[in-house]
Design an enzyme around this catalytic site. Structure first.
Site, PDB file in Angstrom:
ATOM      1  N   HIS A 174      -2.766   9.858   1.057  1.00  0.00           N
ATOM      2  CA  HIS A 174      -3.057   8.999  -0.094  1.00  0.00           C
ATOM      3  C   HIS A 174      -4.301   9.481  -0.825  1.00  0.00           C
ATOM      4  O   HIS A 174      -5.137  10.210  -0.266  1.00  0.00           O
ATOM      5  CB  HIS A 174      -3.245   7.540   0.349  1.00  0.00           C
ATOM      6  N   CYS A 175      -4.414   9.068  -2.069  1.00  0.00           N
ATOM      7  CA  CYS A 175      -5.638   9.273  -2.832  1.00  0.00           C
ATOM      8  C   CYS A 175      -6.008   7.916  -3.423  1.00  0.00           C
ATOM      9  O   CYS A 175      -5.916   6.895  -2.736  1.00  0.00           O
ATOM     10  CB  CYS A 175      -5.474  10.377  -3.874  1.00  0.00           C
ATOM     11  N   ALA A 176      -6.425   7.859  -4.682  1.00  0.00           N
ATOM     12  CA  ALA A 176      -6.781   6.571  -5.276  1.00  0.00           C
ATOM     13  C   ALA A 176      -5.536   5.841  -5.775  1.00  0.00           C
ATOM     14  O   ALA A 176      -5.259   4.707  -5.388  1.00  0.00           O
ATOM     15  CB  ALA A 176      -7.783   6.768  -6.410  1.00  0.00           C
ATOM     16  N   THR A 188      -2.048  13.207  -4.214  1.00  0.00           N
ATOM     17  CA  THR A 188      -0.995  12.892  -3.253  1.00  0.00           C
ATOM     18  C   THR A 188       0.323  13.536  -3.660  1.00  0.00           C
ATOM     19  O   THR A 188       1.064  14.061  -2.823  1.00  0.00           O
ATOM     20  CB  THR A 188      -0.824  11.370  -3.140  1.00  0.00           C
TER      21      THR A 188
END
Length: 257
Positions: free
Chosen positions: A145-147, A153
Site C-alpha cells: 500500500h501507499c497513501a 502501489t
C-alpha cells in the site's frame, strides 16, 4: 468478479491475485493492495487481521507515515517493510500541487513524468527489492500500500503481474480498477478540500476526478521507461531488483496455483 474488499476506513482494498498467468493462474487470497490504514475502524482491522498477512509493504515516505500512522490490530505480528530513504525535502506531489493550475492536462503531464521516474527512485528500488524477497520466502499473504493505493502501489502490483506471467491487458485492467465511481462519491469532496490546502481553492470537479484517477498511459509510461533503460522488464527485475532465476522460481511456486 469483484476484487474489492469493502472496508469502512480503508480505501481501494482489493485482491490482485487470481489472474490467468501463462499456463497457470495466480492464487487468490495471497496478494492484496490498498490505500493507507490510518482511518481503519476496529471492524476493518478485524477483517484485515483475518487475512493472515505475514508482511505489509508501506510505500509511503516518512512524512506520510508520520502524518497518517497505520492502525494495527491486536497481536499484530506481520513484518513491516518501509524506509526513510530520500525523506528530506518536500514531497514532489505536494510541490506540484502548490503550482497546479487545476488543468487536467497539467496534472496528466506531471503524472506521466512521475511514473517515468518511479521505477528508478532509490527509495522505491529498496522497497521493491525487499518485497520480492519476501514473496520468495513463501510464508503467506502480503499487503502492499501507499497513501491512495493507486500509483506506487499500482506500479509494484504491475511488476508482480508481469513476473507472474499475467497478460499486459490484465495487468492494465487491474491497475485501472482504482477508477471506482463509488470511491469518488465517498471521498471526492474531502479530496477537493485537501487539494485546496495546496492550490488555494477547491479545484473543479473534473480536476478532482482526474487527481483521484489513474490512466493506462501512466503505468505504460513506467513500463516504457523500464524497457528503454534495461531492454525489458525481466532485465530490470533481475539487475535492479535482484529477482534472479532462483528468486523467480521461488516466487512463482508461492503465488501461482
Amino acid at each position: 468478479m469483484t476484487r474489492h474488499i469493502p472496508l469502512q476506513g480503508v480505501e481501494n482494498f482489493r485482491d490482485f491475485g487470481d489472474y490467468a498467468a501463462g499456463a497457470g493462474r495466480m492464487k487468490k487470497g495471497l496478494l492484496f493492495r490498498a490505500a493507507h490504514q490510518a482511518a481503519a475502524t476496529d471492524a476493518d482491522l478485524e477483517a484485515i487481521a483475518a487475512l493472515g498477512l505475514v508482511a505489509i509493504v508501506d510505500l509511503r515516505r516518512a512524512q506520510e507515515r508520520q502524518r497518517e500512522p497505520s492502525r494495527r490490530w491486536k497481536s499484530f505480528a506481520a513484518e513491516v517493510i518501509d524506509n526513510d530513504l530520500g525523506g528530506e525535502g518536500d514531497d514532489p506531489w505536494q510541490t506540484f500541487l502548490r503550482g497546479w493550475d487545476h488543468s487536467e492536462a497539467d496534472l496528466r503531464g506531471y503524472m506521466v513524468e512521475s511514473y517515468r521516474r518511479k521505477p528508478f527512485t532509490p527509495r522505491h528500488v529498496d522497497l521493491f527489492r525487499r518485497y520480492f524477497a519476501v514473496l520468495a520466502k513463501a510464508r503467506g499473504p502480503v499487503l502492499i500500500h501507499c497513501a491512495a493505493g493507486k500509483d506506487r502501489t499500482g506500479l509494484l502490483a504491475a511488476l508482480t503481474h508481469h513476473l507472474a506471467g499475467v497478460s499486459r491487458d490484465d495487468l492494465v485492467e487491474d491497475y485501472l480498477a482504482t477508477n471506482d465511481p463509488e470511491r469518488y462519491a465517498r471521498i471526492g469532496e474531502g479530496i477537493g478540500r485537501y487539494l485546496a490546502g495546496y492550490t488555494g481553492s477547491v479545484p473543479p470537479e473534473a480536476a478532482i476526478r482526474a487527481a483521484l484517477a489513474v490512466e493506462a498511459e501512466y503505468i505504460l509510461a513506467s513500463i516504457e521507461a523500464i524497457e528503454a533503460a534495461h531492454g525489458s522488464i525481466d532485465a530490470y527485475l533481475e539487475t535492479v531488483l535482484g529477482v534472479d532465476a532462483r528468486t523467480r522460481e521461488a516466487i512463482a511456486a508461492h503465488i501461482l496455483a
